[in-house]
Design an enzyme around this catalytic site. Structure first.
Site: not given
Ligand code: EPZ
Length: 418
Positions: A124, A399, A308, A25-26, A119
């Site tokens: 997020r 999902r 995850d 998915k990701n 979410c």
């Molecule tokens: C990706 O989300 C994945 N989703 C998530 O999978 C996964 O948990 C996550 O990466 C971490 O591995 C997809 O790829 C579609 P991040 P993403 O930006 O990109 C903070 C699932 O269950 N952050 O790496 O949104 C954020 O709050 C989903 O399949 C900021 O602070 O994750 C978090 O604490 C859930 N500011 C951390 O970074 C930003 O602008 C990691 O977020 C962006 C992120």
């Protein structure tokens, strides 16, 4: 509202057989966004048939794109991008709608995207995405719940991410791919999905290198062509089912799974007593069904223990012999599933981002999936619990997991979706 029912009247069956792991998915979501960089046809093989992909395709089509699914093959074409706006209805359905931003700006230099918002697992924020875009010269007005971007004068830049954000890394790669000059992203995310995105953009005529390391280099191209690629296996789905086998006992071969992408989980599952053999055919796991507690698990950015898989592993810990400390460093509200596990007899203490689980025999109960991976954790627990487990809100699980009732049923589980 659909639900899963797992019936272990007499005893929890062992899981035996082989699983062809679904596409990621990701991995697939950013590839769909990248398809908007070109007016040519992009073909994604092994694309999972799950709700999040359906929602991303609705966004792709709302921008003017065409998509056609032939089994696991997805044919995408954005001949003309006749809209550069993502509505709050669509953005609210799918957080990763924000991944479209970089591709839209690369293509038409303007974009209006509704704030994807939080979410079930946390706030997020997207501040890292917007900070990087501003460093590349994008003019951004973010108010009234919308982000309005003007990328008519973007330029290459040296971006230093405060955190190795997966989405921010992917978004910058897509904007920089269509921006003249060389952009570097330092402290880039190292997830396998980054390398998959680099591979597709390069097949389309891009010039990106360094994916998988913490420094990604993107040289801008002015034209992209159609291309074809295969979506990699879903490491989180494979990891979820591997925790289920460890908990229930049995032996399963996960065909197409690459152990190199699951080293942190494999190490922990071996600590519980499971036997795991990785080969170029996949990952074979066998377990007695009496896992030992591992002491502690702490989530971190790749290649650390994936956030995850924190919830599925929590289900395993809840029924392992001994106590386990789980520390969730990535998302602030990713322990909601634990309250549901206590209905099944789990012994849990939570304080902030730390959970302590003392292993117990679990009993079936009526529980609610609150988010995607938390729902998957309830499924793992239900496979082991005695009696009947009913998991409400099955759509959360749908999902990200393709027909789990079919996959687990084929391995011997008594699970149906109603
Ligand atoms: C990706 O989300 C994945 N989703 C998530 O999978 C996964 O948990 C996550 O990466 C971490 O591995 C997809 O790829 C579609 P991040 P993403 O930006 O990109 C903070 C699932 O269950 N952050 O790496 O949104 C954020 O709050 C989903 O399949 C900021 O602070 O994750 C978090 O604490 C859930 N500011 C951390 O970074 C930003 O602008 C990691 O977020 C962006 C992120």
């Amino acid at each position: 509202m659909s639900k899963y029912i797992i019936n272990n009247d007499d005893r929890a069956p062992e899981l035996k057989g082989a699983v062809k792991v679904q596409g990621s998915k990701n991995g697939a979501l950013p590839l769909i966004a990248a398809a908007a960089l070109t007016d040519g046809e992009v073909v994604l093989k092994n694309c999972p048939d799950i709700l999040d992909i359906e929602n991303m395709l609705r966004i792709f089509e709302s921008l003017g794109g065409k998509s056609e699914r032939r089994g696991k093959e997805l044919r995408l074409k954005m001949e003309y991008m006749n809209s550069a706006e993502i509505s709050s209805a669509l953005a609210g359905e799918l957080r990763s709608s924000v991944f479209m931003l970089g591709a839209i700006l690369s293509r038409v230099r303007q974009a209006t995207v509704a704030y994807p918002g939080g979410c079930d697992i946390g706030l997020r924020p997207i501040d890292l995405h917007l900070k990087a875009f501003r460093e590349m010269g994008v003019k951004i007005r973010d108010k009234y719940g919308f982000i309005r971007c003007d990328a008519s004068n973007t330029h290459a830049a040296d971006i230093d991410l405060d955190y190795p954000s997966v989405g921010a890394t992917e978004n910058v790669m897509m904007l920089a791919a269509g921006t003249p000059g060389v952009t570097t992203v330092k402290n880039a995310a190292r997830e396998p999905e980054i390398a998959a995105l680099q591979k597709l953009i390069n097949l389309m005529g891009g010039h990106i290198s360094g994916a998988g390391t913490s420094i990604v280099r993107i040289e801008g191209s002015d034209k992209f062509r159609g291309a074809e690629t295969a979506v990699d296996f879903d490491r989180i789905v494979a990891g979820t089912y591997m925790t289920a086998v460890t908990l229930c006992g049995g032996e399963v071969m996960f065909e197409g799974a690459d152990g190199e992408q699951l080293t942190a989980l494999i190490s922990k599952l071996k600590d519980t007593g499971a036997e795991i053999i990785c080969s170029d055919k996949g990952i074979k796991i066998s377990s007695s069904g009496n896992p030992k507690a591992v002491g502690s698990v702490e989530t971190g950015a790749y290649p650390g223990f994936p956030t995850d898989l924190q919830a599925p592993f929590g289900a395993l810990a809840a029924a392992s012999s001994g106590s386990t400390v789980i520390i969730e460093n990535i998302f602030e509200t990713r322990f909601k599933y634990l309250a549901e596990l206590t209905k099944m007899g789990a012994s849990v203490k939570v304080k902030d981002r730390v959970a302590v689980l003392n292993g117990k025999r679990l009993c079936g109960a009526e529980v609610k999936a609150m988010d995607l991976r938390g729902g998957a954790a309830l499924m793992v627990a239900g496979l082991k619990a005695s009696g009947v487990t009913v998991i409400e809100n099955a759509r959360h699980i749908a999902r990200g997991y393709e027909a789990p009732e079919e996959v687990l049923g084929a391995l011997g589980a008594n699970i149906v979706k109603v």
